[in-house]
Design an enzyme around this catalytic site. Structure first.
Site, PDB file in Angstrom:
ATOM      1  N   GLU A   3       0.842  -1.189   0.000  1.00  0.00           N
ATOM      2  CA  GLU A   3       0.000   0.000   0.000  1.00  0.00           C
ATOM      3  C   GLU A   3       0.885   1.251   0.000  1.00  0.00           C
ATOM      4  OE1 GLU A   3      -3.383  -0.464   0.272  1.00  0.00           O
ATOM      5  OE2 GLU A   3      -3.022  -2.629   0.341  1.00  0.00           O
TER       6      GLU A   3
ATOM      7  N   LYS B 108      -3.954 -11.865  11.241  1.00  0.00           N
ATOM      8  CA  LYS B 108      -4.118 -13.227  10.721  1.00  0.00           C
ATOM      9  C   LYS B 108      -3.754 -14.260  11.783  1.00  0.00           C
ATOM     10  CE  LYS B 108      -3.337 -11.796   5.950  1.00  0.00           C
ATOM     11  NZ  LYS B 108      -2.286 -11.445   4.958  1.00  0.00           N
TER      12      LYS B 108
END
Lengths: 458, 458
Positions: free
Chosen positions: B193, B208
């Protein structure tokens, strides 16, 4: 959330014993499944101390398991056997289904030999047959391919699915051992059976590929539709050629792919490039690769795969875990009938390509009596068959290597007369190549049957 | 066998668009699921030609999706956003559940921030929430761990779950690039990003790991319970030390393991040995390793893992496939309520180990002003803290390497005064190490904050 399930087991060997142990030790309770073993069939109930103080658990009559009034699921873990045994095992599985029980099996030979009758019966009786342990041993393969990745469009599924073969080839590649020497190690370590033919000859991998192709492509393959070659004729020098000239190694690959609507299927040692992930799967470890049309993971191998599943291809514990995963799945899907309607799986495959039409680039290793003009003669035969020669490779060899290539008395050639070399060919068909090699084999300078292997492409 | 299912979608970005495409193109029909999209929420319905001639499909009111009378399942693919957005998204998911719809989400930030309320609501409403796409992107992880391998006893789950970090570290390791240079590449290639903090700082991997630990160990981890370190301070010379002296490389590993009944969890760059499989997972590829107590696959890494799942950690197509795998699963399990009762998963874990108590061997890289007696002073501090020094490594460095280590004006040291070296430590706790390093940092010869990384052990 707790669900109760009663299980009958056919078989009390390594896998059956491990299944029993895991249930008794509450391993399925982890995710809320309360399982109980109600009956175990074995031919030899005596001398099984792991089952503790429950001799009444045993029966020598399989129909006491398949017809047990309390059993919800019958687990069949009777191991591979001859045709008569498989026929009897099929009768037991069919009986269980007719008695309203779902079946979980680890017996791939049974599904290959009698799959049609078993699937038909399951559908008639509205019962499930699950077989995660039949492909890739303990590795979750069928669940991921038929559920998690069900929205993919399969392009190829392939892998290393015979641990014995991969162990032998790894030993040959990494330690320069001979085939016989590596096989003896595999047997000493318990990886290979006393009769290792099913492993090294590729029949075990072929059975797994049949099942893998069916759940991936919805294709019913007959064993004859698969191009199958064993690893018995791979020689230590083939690893030298693959490594030094081809920057690769040799792996026994089971592969099914959609080639423009036709399914290609083969189990064969292949020359694979060193930088492909498949070259790094060593020893008895198994791996299954899946390539789809949707996912693009930027895999380092130029799009040859999107997903890889790696793990133990065998072993009592791992196989028992896979069997109980299926049991869990059946409990979680109560009220559903998740048998696999193979012929209804949509995959874009409309035909199965005959073995002779399979296409690949090839590695062909010749052993000849050294004399002038040989390469020219061989290339002319390839030319006559419209097969293009790509490269010709030669390495220096030790006397020992040379003599081991031709065996005793072959043509009475002295070691300095023995010349091995490799010709790589551009893409052609198995049929064309075979015809060319048959003509070359008639030449009197040929000292050993040429070894030909496909060169990897996805 | 065909089942009909009606789907509402929250989100029409890359993933939402791919989900819609796959449904419209019949990808779920492969295994007999007949799916239809009934409504799509997006803030910007204009300019989305892929949805064809169905502008009436769109709504700018999310409650028209969550309350749609025909929708059986609501797919939430709204991507990560700030706290306010997450709060709104939570309200929509809760509304869908209360309206009797199951939910499939790809939004891990949502589950981390509002998991409790979402699970509680799902249970109250007897609806399912599935989230395969939240861990490992497209790789089937949750299905295999909670179904196929449910009879295992988990010992450890770990892996490379942030493609951007793994790409950057791979580039640094293989091409000797600087961190900044490799990051710029990752951004140019669209992996990272514009604001890459969540990736390189480890927060994405942490989210995660929270989900992975919950489904593996039934452990509710709070973000603060995870030892988290980013990759920003890894320097090109650290790869030289890891490779030449440690025969390894550096990978950013997310790891949760059962350490004698206490759960240890961390996201940190680690020195991993070259011959460990995890060292061979390169680029943006993700991989999740699972180690159990039952399976023994004879894995080449000394029992460090039994199963590995490898694939694309991101990408619209792969994520959409994972989302639709969950949809398929929900259809196949109709009548069941497969939400995950995290607190009821049995795993042998009874506590979570605080960060300071995590134990490991460590790699510590110092940059000091060269003068006599430094190593002795440092070792004395370690000794005072009962930390045993294992090895001391020194390499030759270029002037450029040395200057880039200390940055502009740091202590005004000339490059021939800058001395980097590495001390490896025997197993100690994070807390002990931190205390020692705080004391060492006060020494006036220290030119840069020491970089400390755990050395791999399973």
């Amino acid at each position: 959330m707790a669900s109760r399930v009663h299980i009958g087991i056919l078989g009390a060997g390594t896998v059956g014993g491990a299944v029993h142990d895991l249930i008794v030790n509450g391993h399925l309770a982890r995710f809320g499944v309360d399982a109980e073993v109600v009956k175990v069939y074995t031919r030899t109930p005596e001398g099984k101390p792991r089952y503790g103080t429950s001799p009444e658990l045993f029966t020598t009559d399989p129909y006491e398991v398949t017809g047990h009034p309390d059993a919800d699921i019958v687990v069949e873990v009777l191991g591979a056997s001859g045709p008569d045994d498989l026929c009897a095992q099929k009768d037991w599985v069919v009986d269980a289904l007719r008695n309203g029980k779902s079946v979980v099996t680890a017996n791939k030979a049974l599904l290959v030999a009698h799959g049609d009758e078993i699937w038909t019966t399951a559908r008639e009786c509205n019962q499930a047959v699950r077989f995660e342990a039949c492909v890739g041993g303990g590795i979750p393969i069928i669940g991921p391919l038929t559920q998690s990745l069900s929205a993919e469009r399969p392009a190829a599924v392939y892998g290393l699915v015979n641990g014995t073969s991969n162990y032998i080839l790894t030993e040959m590649a990494q330690r320069g051992r001979s085939y016989g020497d590596a096989l003896a190690s595999a047997q000493a370590l318990g990886y290979a059976e006393a009769d290792p033919d099913a492993d090294v000859g590729g029949r075990d991998a072929e059975a797994k590929l049949l099942l893998l192709a069916s759940i991936t492509f919805g294709a019913r393959l007959e064993p004859g539709a698969i191009h199958r070659k064993g690893i018995e004729r791979i020689h230590a020098i083939d690893f030298l050629y693959a490594a030094r000239k081809g920057r690769g190694t040799i792996k026994s690959v089971a592969l099914a792919r959609n080639a423009g609507g036709a399914l290609e299927a083969m189990v064969t040692p292949m020359v694979v490039p060193d930088d492909h992930f498949i070259a790094r799967i060593d020893g008895v470890t198994n791996a299954v690769f899946f390539k789809g049309e949707v996912s693009d993971g930027g895999s380092p191998d130029a799009g040859d795969w999107d997903y890889v599943f790696v793990g133990p291809g065998a072993g009592g514990g791992a196989t028992a875990v896979a069997v109980l995963g299926d049991v869990h799945e059946l409990v979680a899907r109560s009220g559903d009938t998740p048998f696999l309607p193979v012929e209804s799986i949509v995959s874009g495959v409309s035909s199965v390509r005959p073995e002779d039409d399979l296409r690949a680039s090839f590695y062909v290793r010749f052993v000849v009596r050294d004399q002038s003009g040989i390469v020219g003669e061989i290339c002319q035969v390839f030319g006559d068959k419209q097969i293009n020669v790509s490269e010709i490779w030669q390495l220096e060899h030790t006397e020992e290597e040379l003599e081991s290539l031709v065996g005793a008395g072959k043509g009475g050639a002295a070691s300095d007369e023995i010349l091995p070399f490799v010709i790589t060919l551009e893409e052609t068909s198995v049929g064309q190549l075979r015809q060319a090699l048959e003509r070359i084999a008639q030449k009197d300078f040929v000292l050993a049957e040429p070894l030909w292997l496909p060169v990897w492409r996805a």
